[in-house]
Design a protein around this motif. Structure first.
Motif, mmCIF file in Angstrom:
data_model
loop_
_atom_site.group_PDB
_atom_site.id
_atom_site.type_symbol
_atom_site.label_atom_id
_atom_site.label_comp_id
_atom_site.label_asym_id
_atom_site.label_seq_id
_atom_site.Cartn_x
_atom_site.Cartn_y
_atom_site.Cartn_z
ATOM 1 N N PHE A 92 53.921 -4.836 42.724
ATOM 2 C CA PHE A 92 52.524 -4.993 41.435
ATOM 3 C C PHE A 92 52.011 -4.318 40.808
ATOM 4 C CE2 PHE A 92 53.054 -9.048 44.887
ATOM 5 C CZ PHE A 92 53.700 -9.693 43.805
ATOM 6 N N ASN A 119 42.651 -16.634 53.757
ATOM 7 C CA ASN A 119 43.580 -17.427 52.413
ATOM 8 C C ASN A 119 43.653 -19.061 53.155
ATOM 9 O OD1 ASN A 119 44.649 -18.684 50.003
ATOM 10 N ND2 ASN A 119 46.299 -17.427 49.844
ATOM 11 N N TRP A 123 49.032 -23.527 58.975
ATOM 12 C CA TRP A 123 48.743 -22.455 59.906
ATOM 13 C C TRP A 123 47.500 -21.367 59.774
ATOM 14 C CZ3 TRP A 123 50.740 -18.760 63.587
ATOM 15 C CH2 TRP A 123 50.615 -18.060 63.817
ATOM 16 N N ARG A 171 46.208 -18.364 61.724
ATOM 17 C CA ARG A 171 46.169 -16.874 61.489
ATOM 18 C C ARG A 171 43.931 -16.259 61.294
ATOM 19 N NH1 ARG A 171 48.520 -12.757 59.143
ATOM 20 N NH2 ARG A 171 47.492 -11.743 57.514
ATOM 21 N N GLY A 198 52.197 -12.799 61.029
ATOM 22 C CA GLY A 198 52.038 -13.729 60.742
ATOM 23 C C GLY A 198 52.221 -14.198 58.738
ATOM 24 N N PRO A 199 51.684 -15.156 58.097
ATOM 25 C CA PRO A 199 51.952 -14.526 56.766
ATOM 26 C C PRO A 199 50.651 -14.351 55.791
ATOM 27 C CG PRO A 199 51.750 -16.561 57.228
ATOM 28 C CD PRO A 199 51.821 -16.100 58.209
ATOM 29 N N CYS A 200 51.016 -13.566 54.845
ATOM 30 C CA CYS A 200 49.718 -12.350 54.494
ATOM 31 C C CYS A 200 48.751 -13.548 53.358
ATOM 32 C CB CYS A 200 50.234 -11.606 53.412
ATOM 33 S SG CYS A 200 51.407 -12.173 52.370
ATOM 34 N N GLY A 201 48.776 -13.692 52.314
ATOM 35 C CA GLY A 201 47.621 -14.478 52.093
ATOM 36 C C GLY A 201 48.937 -14.367 50.804
ATOM 37 N N GLY A 202 49.471 -13.857 50.267
ATOM 38 C CA GLY A 202 50.049 -13.831 48.864
ATOM 39 C C GLY A 202 51.483 -15.123 48.840
ATOM 40 N N THR A 203 51.704 -16.004 50.377
ATOM 41 C CA THR A 203 52.688 -16.436 49.908
ATOM 42 C C THR A 203 52.740 -17.791 49.027
ATOM 43 O OG1 THR A 203 52.332 -16.248 52.389
ATOM 44 C CG2 THR A 203 54.289 -18.002 52.001
ATOM 45 N N ARG A 204 53.162 -17.969 48.100
ATOM 46 C CA ARG A 204 53.179 -18.745 47.046
ATOM 47 C C ARG A 204 53.348 -20.356 47.483
ATOM 48 N NH1 ARG A 204 55.136 -16.363 42.087
ATOM 49 N NH2 ARG A 204 55.851 -14.606 42.913
ATOM 50 N N LEU A 205 52.877 -21.237 47.213
ATOM 51 C CA LEU A 205 52.885 -22.626 47.064
ATOM 52 C C LEU A 205 53.979 -23.042 47.843
ATOM 53 C CD1 LEU A 205 49.903 -23.693 44.818
ATOM 54 C CD2 LEU A 205 49.822 -22.877 47.341
ATOM 55 N N ASP A 206 55.523 -23.069 47.077
ATOM 56 C CA ASP A 206 56.185 -23.331 47.601
ATOM 57 C C ASP A 206 57.002 -22.606 48.531
ATOM 58 O OD1 ASP A 206 57.309 -21.462 46.578
ATOM 59 O OD2 ASP A 206 58.032 -21.824 45.224
ATOM 60 N N GLY A 207 56.160 -21.810 49.572
ATOM 61 C CA GLY A 207 56.734 -21.435 50.768
ATOM 62 C C GLY A 207 58.112 -20.028 50.082
ATOM 63 N N GLU A 260 55.965 -13.655 47.598
ATOM 64 C CA GLU A 260 54.624 -13.125 46.417
ATOM 65 C C GLU A 260 55.640 -11.707 46.139
ATOM 66 O OE1 GLU A 260 50.862 -11.321 47.568
ATOM 67 O OE2 GLU A 260 51.413 -9.092 47.958
ATOM 68 N N VAL A 261 56.160 -11.159 46.495
ATOM 69 C CA VAL A 261 56.830 -10.509 45.587
ATOM 70 C C VAL A 261 58.483 -10.676 44.988
ATOM 71 C CG1 VAL A 261 58.357 -8.776 46.113
ATOM 72 C CG2 VAL A 261 56.838 -8.564 47.253
ATOM 73 N N ASP A 262 58.527 -12.040 45.031
ATOM 74 C CA ASP A 262 60.476 -12.763 44.285
ATOM 75 C C ASP A 262 59.854 -14.353 44.639
ATOM 76 O OD1 ASP A 262 62.516 -13.350 43.339
ATOM 77 O OD2 ASP A 262 63.658 -11.956 44.864
ATOM 78 N N TYR A 306 56.540 -17.842 56.377
ATOM 79 C CA TYR A 306 56.548 -19.534 56.667
ATOM 80 C C TYR A 306 58.084 -20.015 56.708
ATOM 81 C CZ TYR A 306 57.041 -23.791 53.934
ATOM 82 O OH TYR A 306 56.517 -25.380 52.750
#
Lengths: 307, 224
Positions: free
Chosen positions: A114, A163, A171, A175, B159-168, B171-173, B181
């Motif tokens: 980013f 978050n 989940w 976390r 576990g998933p970072c805070g950047g996971t998009r709402l559709d799973g 964040e990178v792509d 997820y």
């Protein structure tokens, strides 16, 4: 007292904490930090110094934190896992503590893709939860991750991010639980716009007994414009902006949009003051530090407690 | 298997243009299967390279040959009498094969025609996906058969970072699923979420220096 930072004292005394944030400059501009700090002085219990946020190169967060200290503001030293391995991280923690830094925020960090060096090699030697456990081990067991004893432990008040809006939603509280288990003393959440989700998440944290073990500071960002709200809604992963926020901003005269944004933020803060399980608010006024005195005033969080 | 792709023609041309006689050696192993360095690809590269070089005033002699695998010396025997007759060798194997070739014929310049990309599987014909970073300490038992080292952009273990998009997605792509997820949902469906509820400590990376391995049953054979 684990660290004896001002933030820890404020929280321990049962006050509703109010913290701020300063982004370091993209250069060695010390005056830029001093100017931002000037707006925050006396308004917040401590201020985060961000660590190359959005993966854009900036002045290092420990250096920025020292300038905040000079300005009489307690820093919260942000540290991301993206740029350093476990050796550099532990070394920086010792150095930061040696210079009087008493709060640290352990983060994964925005992916390098980013930023302005998108093909940089990301380190991610350990993750944010593992970093929390490392700081705790250094503080409480007085040893390095590798097991050797260290000479004078860095007594940091350990922060982590959460978050509440990420998926899988159910989940996210687990976390949080892992961060608490790893040793987090306080949590700062992602910017909150979806209050319904936030209430549900805090409720889950209460039910699991987590809010008795960790102080949760709710993240608040005032919307400066309709464009900002729309941008955050569609372009910032992990941020959940409900349509009613945008509708509400659209419902006022153009010159009153920013004021409406502050009004929304203040309403949120009022609700957080009463919300069981929330110990304070973390204000993230993105490049709007000069409005912090006004926001603090309108949110009725002044004067800040002397502890 | 190891997935590779051919380097741009110009880059290959620059490597070999000053050698008159070049032997292009394909590999019947992974790079053949992933359609990058088998019989057909050797022929295509030689045809294109020859045309390019002739057009620029060179007069190359480009021959092709394929051996079963370039990562085992047993298969090099048939090459031994050929290589001496060439000024350079081009290898269409992965980086492993190129190095073996260069080691086998230390007096001959050996050049890679491919970039070795990843360890992966066929998603469809000619479509491959990376699934393993050969980290040496497999966690798939705990993560529902989905590798966070390879498939999480940050290689997170907790576990998933805070950047996971709402559709799973990641964040990178937005077209890449968030590994965590998927791990969460697979474990949830199997009733195995307990696997990922405890804090996973920092790992001891096994891949930071060159590795070699002798299987247990063969240790005696190479001892002393």
């Amino acid at each position: 007292m684990k660290a004896g930072s001002n933030l820890e004292k404020v929280l321990k005394a049962g006050h509703f904490a109010f913290t701020g944030e300063v982004g370091p400059p993209r250069g060695a501009n010390v005056e830029a930090i001093r100017k931002k700090a000037g707006f925050l002085k006396g308004m917040v219990d401590m201020a985060n110094m961000t660590d190359n946020q959005t993966a854009m190169v900036r002045m290092s967060s420990w250096a920025g934190s020292l300038i905040l200290l000079q300005e009489g503001i307690e820093p919260n030293y942000q540290m991301v896992c993206r740029d350093r391995n476990r050796i550099a991280m532990q070394s920086d923690i010792l150095g930061a503590y040696a210079h009087g830094i008493r709060n640290i925020l352990c983060l994964s960090g925005d992916h390098q893709q980013f930023g302005d060096h998108p093909k940089a090699k990301g380190v991610y030697d350990i993750d944010s939860i593992q970093l929390i456990s490392v700081v705790k081990k250094m503080r409480d067991e007085e040893t390095f991750l590798g097991g050797d004893t260290l000479d004078v432990a860095p007594r940091m008040f350990i922060g982590a991010a959460a978050n509440p809006f990420g998926v899988p939603f159910e989940w996210r509280v687990h976390r949080l639980a892992k961060k608490v288990a790893a040793g987090a003393d306080f949590i700062q959440t992602q910017c909150i716009f979806n209050m319904a989700r936030m209430r549900e998440w805090v409720h889950q944290a209460n039910d699991m007994g987590l809010t008795e073990k960790v102080y949760i500071l709710a993240g608040v960002t005032p919307m400066k414009s309709i464009g900002m709200a729309k941008y955050m809604k569609s372009n910032v992963p992990g941020i959940d902006v409900p349509d009613e926020i945008i509708t509400r901003l659209q419902g006022v005269e153009k010159k009153l949009v920013a004021d409406e944004g502050i009004k929304i933020a203040c309403e949120q803060i009022e609700e957080f003051k009463e919300m069981k399980g929330v110990a304070g608010v973390h204000l993230m006024p993105i490049e709007w530090e000069h409005r912090v005195p006004e926001i603090a005033e309108r949110a009725k969080v002044l004067p800040r407690p002397q502890v | 298997m190891i997935i590779a792709e051919r380097k741009p023609l110009d880059e290959i041309k620059e490597m070999v243009k000053d050698y008159r006689k070049v032997l292009n050696v394909g590999c019947g192993g992974c790079t053949s299967i992933c359609l990058a360095g088998g019989q057909k690809e050797v022929m295509i590269l030689n045809r294109d390279l020859k045309e390019q070089l002739l057009g620029e005033g060179y007069s190359p002699v480009l021959d092709g040959f394929v051996i079963e695998r370039q990562c085992n010396y047993d298969f090099f025997d048939e090459l031994d009498n050929m290589v001496g007759g060439y000024d350079a060798v081009l290898s269409m194997a992965c980086g492993v094969g190129v190095q073996f070739m260069a080691e086998r014929y230390p007096e001959t310049p050996v050049f890679p025609a491919l970039n070795t990309v990843f360890c992966g599987a066929d998603r469809n014909i000619g479509w491959f996906e990376e699934n393993c970073r050969t980290c040496g300490e497999c966690v798939l038992a705990e993560t529902g058969g989905i590798c966070p080292v390879t498939r999480c952009a940050k290689g997170l273990f907790n576990g998933p970072c805070g950047g996971t998009r709402l559709d799973g997605t990641c964040e990178v792509d937005k077209d890449t699923p968030c590994a965590w997820y998927e791990i969460y949902h697979r474990l949830q469906a199997q009733g195995r979420l307990g696997n990922i509820l405890t804090v996973k400590p920092p790992r001891q990376w096994q891949n930071q220096t060159r590795r070699s391995l002798v299987q247990e049953d063969y240790k005696q054979r190479y001892a002393g």
